[in-house]
Design a protein around this motif. Structure first.
Motif, PDB file in Angstrom:
ATOM      1  N   ALA A  57       0.909  -1.312   0.139  1.00 25.71           N
ATOM      2  CA  ALA A  57      -0.116   0.659   0.095  1.00 25.71           C
ATOM      3  C   ALA A  57       0.920   1.053   0.016  1.00 25.71           C
ATOM      4  O   ALA A  57       0.567   2.431  -0.419  1.00 25.71           O
ATOM      5  CB  ALA A  57      -1.565  -0.045   1.371  1.00 25.71           C
ATOM      6  N   ALA A  58       2.131   0.849   0.147  1.00 24.66           N
ATOM      7  CA  ALA A  58       2.798   2.373   0.398  1.00 24.66           C
ATOM      8  C   ALA A  58       3.444   2.295  -0.711  1.00 24.66           C
ATOM      9  O   ALA A  58       3.969   3.455  -0.964  1.00 24.66           O
ATOM     10  CB  ALA A  58       4.458   2.001   1.496  1.00 24.66           C
ATOM     11  N   GLU A  59       4.062   1.434  -1.583  1.00 24.97           N
ATOM     12  CA  GLU A  59       4.762   1.482  -2.694  1.00 24.97           C
ATOM     13  C   GLU A  59       3.951   1.052  -4.003  1.00 24.97           C
ATOM     14  O   GLU A  59       4.732   1.798  -5.160  1.00 24.97           O
ATOM     15  CB  GLU A  59       5.409   0.073  -2.438  1.00 24.97           C
ATOM     16  N   SER A  60       2.475   1.001  -4.322  1.00 24.19           N
ATOM     17  CA  SER A  60       1.898   0.294  -5.351  1.00 24.19           C
ATOM     18  C   SER A  60       0.676   0.359  -5.230  1.00 24.19           C
ATOM     19  O   SER A  60       0.551   1.260  -4.579  1.00 24.19           O
ATOM     20  CB  SER A  60       2.502  -0.765  -5.842  1.00 24.19           C
ATOM     21  N   SER A  61       0.060   0.654  -6.294  1.00 23.44           N
ATOM     22  CA  SER A  61      -1.133   0.218  -6.402  1.00 23.44           C
ATOM     23  C   SER A  61      -1.557  -0.975  -7.144  1.00 23.44           C
ATOM     24  O   SER A  61      -0.783  -1.413  -7.687  1.00 23.44           O
ATOM     25  CB  SER A  61      -2.002   1.222  -6.953  1.00 23.44           C
ATOM     26  N   GLU A  62      -3.144  -0.688  -6.701  1.00 28.75           N
ATOM     27  CA  GLU A  62      -3.757  -2.565  -7.998  1.00 28.75           C
ATOM     28  C   GLU A  62      -3.799  -1.916  -9.396  1.00 28.75           C
ATOM     29  O   GLU A  62      -3.796  -3.763  -9.985  1.00 28.75           O
ATOM     30  CB  GLU A  62      -4.665  -2.018  -7.290  1.00 28.75           C
ATOM     31  N   ALA A  63      -3.825  -0.671  -9.409  1.00 28.39           N
ATOM     32  CA  ALA A  63      -3.523  -0.336 -11.313  1.00 28.39           C
ATOM     33  C   ALA A  63      -2.131  -0.651 -11.991  1.00 28.39           C
ATOM     34  O   ALA A  63      -2.046  -0.478 -13.192  1.00 28.39           O
ATOM     35  CB  ALA A  63      -4.292   0.932 -11.549  1.00 28.39           C
ATOM     36  N   GLU A  64      -0.474  -1.058 -11.007  1.00 32.41           N
ATOM     37  CA  GLU A  64      -0.050  -0.804 -11.150  1.00 32.41           C
ATOM     38  C   GLU A  64       0.744  -2.774 -12.130  1.00 32.41           C
ATOM     39  O   GLU A  64       0.194  -3.040 -10.883  1.00 32.41           O
ATOM     40  CB  GLU A  64       1.314  -0.283 -10.158  1.00 32.41           C
ATOM     41  N   SER A  65       0.572  -2.140 -13.456  1.00 30.83           N
ATOM     42  CA  SER A  65       1.215  -3.602 -13.959  1.00 30.83           C
ATOM     43  C   SER A  65       2.629  -3.421 -14.111  1.00 30.83           C
ATOM     44  O   SER A  65       3.608  -2.818 -13.828  1.00 30.83           O
ATOM     45  CB  SER A  65       0.803  -3.346 -15.056  1.00 30.83           C
ATOM     46  N   PHE A  66       3.119  -4.965 -14.070  1.00 31.85           N
ATOM     47  CA  PHE A  66       4.547  -5.111 -14.250  1.00 31.85           C
ATOM     48  C   PHE A  66       5.320  -4.323 -15.222  1.00 31.85           C
ATOM     49  O   PHE A  66       4.826  -4.214 -16.190  1.00 31.85           O
ATOM     50  CB  PHE A  66       4.639  -6.807 -14.296  1.00 31.85           C
ATOM     51  N   ARG A  67       6.415  -4.213 -14.845  1.00 26.59           N
ATOM     52  CA  ARG A  67       7.570  -4.283 -16.466  1.00 26.59           C
ATOM     53  C   ARG A  67       7.840  -5.404 -17.213  1.00 26.59           C
ATOM     54  O   ARG A  67       7.302  -5.381 -17.735  1.00 26.59           O
ATOM     55  CB  ARG A  67       8.814  -3.381 -15.828  1.00 26.59           C
ATOM     56  N   VAL A  68       7.907  -6.355 -15.778  1.00 29.39           N
ATOM     57  CA  VAL A  68       8.549  -7.091 -16.828  1.00 29.39           C
ATOM     58  C   VAL A  68       7.630  -8.488 -15.791  1.00 29.39           C
ATOM     59  O   VAL A  68       7.870  -8.167 -14.742  1.00 29.39           O
ATOM     60  CB  VAL A  68       9.642  -7.907 -16.342  1.00 29.39           C
ATOM     61  N   ARG A  77       1.948  -6.211  -9.596  1.00 25.46           N
ATOM     62  CA  ARG A  77       3.219  -5.393  -9.070  1.00 25.46           C
ATOM     63  C   ARG A  77       2.388  -5.411  -7.378  1.00 25.46           C
ATOM     64  O   ARG A  77       2.766  -6.090  -6.912  1.00 25.46           O
ATOM     65  CB  ARG A  77       4.111  -4.238  -8.861  1.00 25.46           C
ATOM     66  N   TYR A  78       1.692  -4.983  -7.109  1.00 26.47           N
ATOM     67  CA  TYR A  78       0.694  -5.009  -5.489  1.00 26.47           C
ATOM     68  C   TYR A  78       0.378  -6.209  -5.272  1.00 26.47           C
ATOM     69  O   TYR A  78       1.057  -6.326  -4.454  1.00 26.47           O
ATOM     70  CB  TYR A  78      -0.478  -3.557  -6.164  1.00 26.47           C
TER      71      TYR A  78
END
Length: 247
Positions: A57-68, A77-78
């Motif tokens: 919750a401090a680094e990412s969000s559920e909308a953030e996809s993987f770079r790889v 990533r979340y």
């Protein structure tokens, strides 16, 4: 060279190199595997074991996809950060296990929340990854905690390292800089071993080498060239699953 103390160790121009075994997230969220790494690593003669502390919750969000995307079980990533996270009590147990085995416990925080968590279990030094060199909110927080900082150079220009190191030293925070190339695995032409002596002359602080080559000879060369700390990824086997295995 400025002295650098970590736990009971003093790092200076005459001291042996500090050896850190980097587990990172190679435990893949298994607490049992993390403890097994401590048992195995403690038998090898290294000085420290290092993990990574991520709080989704401090680094990412559920909308953030993987770079790889190398994780078939995680959609984002979340989800990955959540699945591989440990609780405060579990981190405390890992730290105690490492200390019982006679090795120093370290873990890289990636947020203020992670710093607060690790502060609660007690930490002898902070290892800060390449992506946080310009994160002066985190650097300010660390300077207030009065513990030494190990800083990776990987994604930084020289002027950015100048600013970060000066920022910490002005706040009486001891610093050790790790030459690091953010390629996984890192090819020989990108090791940057020549920077070890250049950094020593420029900053007058202990310089280490954070290795992503995946072979031991690179680290032997780094020590020969004056590296006072070696950080190397560890794995059970080069065929294991995980993003850092080839490194």
């Amino acid at each position: 060279m400025r002295n650098f103390h970590i736990g009971k160790r003093s790092i200076n121009k005459d001291s042996p190199s500090l050896i850190i075994a980097e587990v990172g997230l190679s435990h893949d969220g298994s607490l049992g595997s993390a403890h097994a790494f401590i048992d195995a690593i403690s038998k090898t003669g290294v000085d420290a074991i290092k993990f990574q502390t991520h709080i989704a919750a401090a680094e990412s969000s559920e909308a953030e996809s993987f770079r790889v995307n190398v994780f078939p079980q995680d959609k984002s990533r979340y989800e990955y950060w959540e699945r591989t996270a440990f609780s405060l009590d579990q981190w405390a147990g890992l730290k105690k296990h490492a200390e019982d085995k006679g090795i120093l416990f370290l873990s890289t925080p990636f947020s203020l929340e992670a710093i607060n968590l690790l502060s609660k279990i007690g930490i002898e030094a902070w290892k800060i990854g390449s992506g946080e060199v310009n994160n002066f909110i985190i650097l300010e927080k660390l300077s207030q905690l009065k513990k030494p900082v190990i800083l990776s150079s990987g994604l930084s220009y020289l002027y950015e390292l100048d600013k970060a190191i000066d920022f910490l030293l002005r706040r009486s925070t001891p610093v050790m800089l790790m030459q690091c190339t953010s390629k996984y695995p890192c090819p020989p032409e990108s090791y940057g071993l020549n920077l070890i002596s250049e950094f020593q002359e420029r900053f007058n602080i202990p310089i280490g080498f954070s290795d992503h080559s995946g072979n031991l000879s690179t680290n032997l060369a780094a020590i020969t060239l004056g590296a006072k700390c070696i950080e190397m990824h560890v794995t059970w086997h080069k065929e294991c699953f995980g993003p850092d295995v080839k490194s």
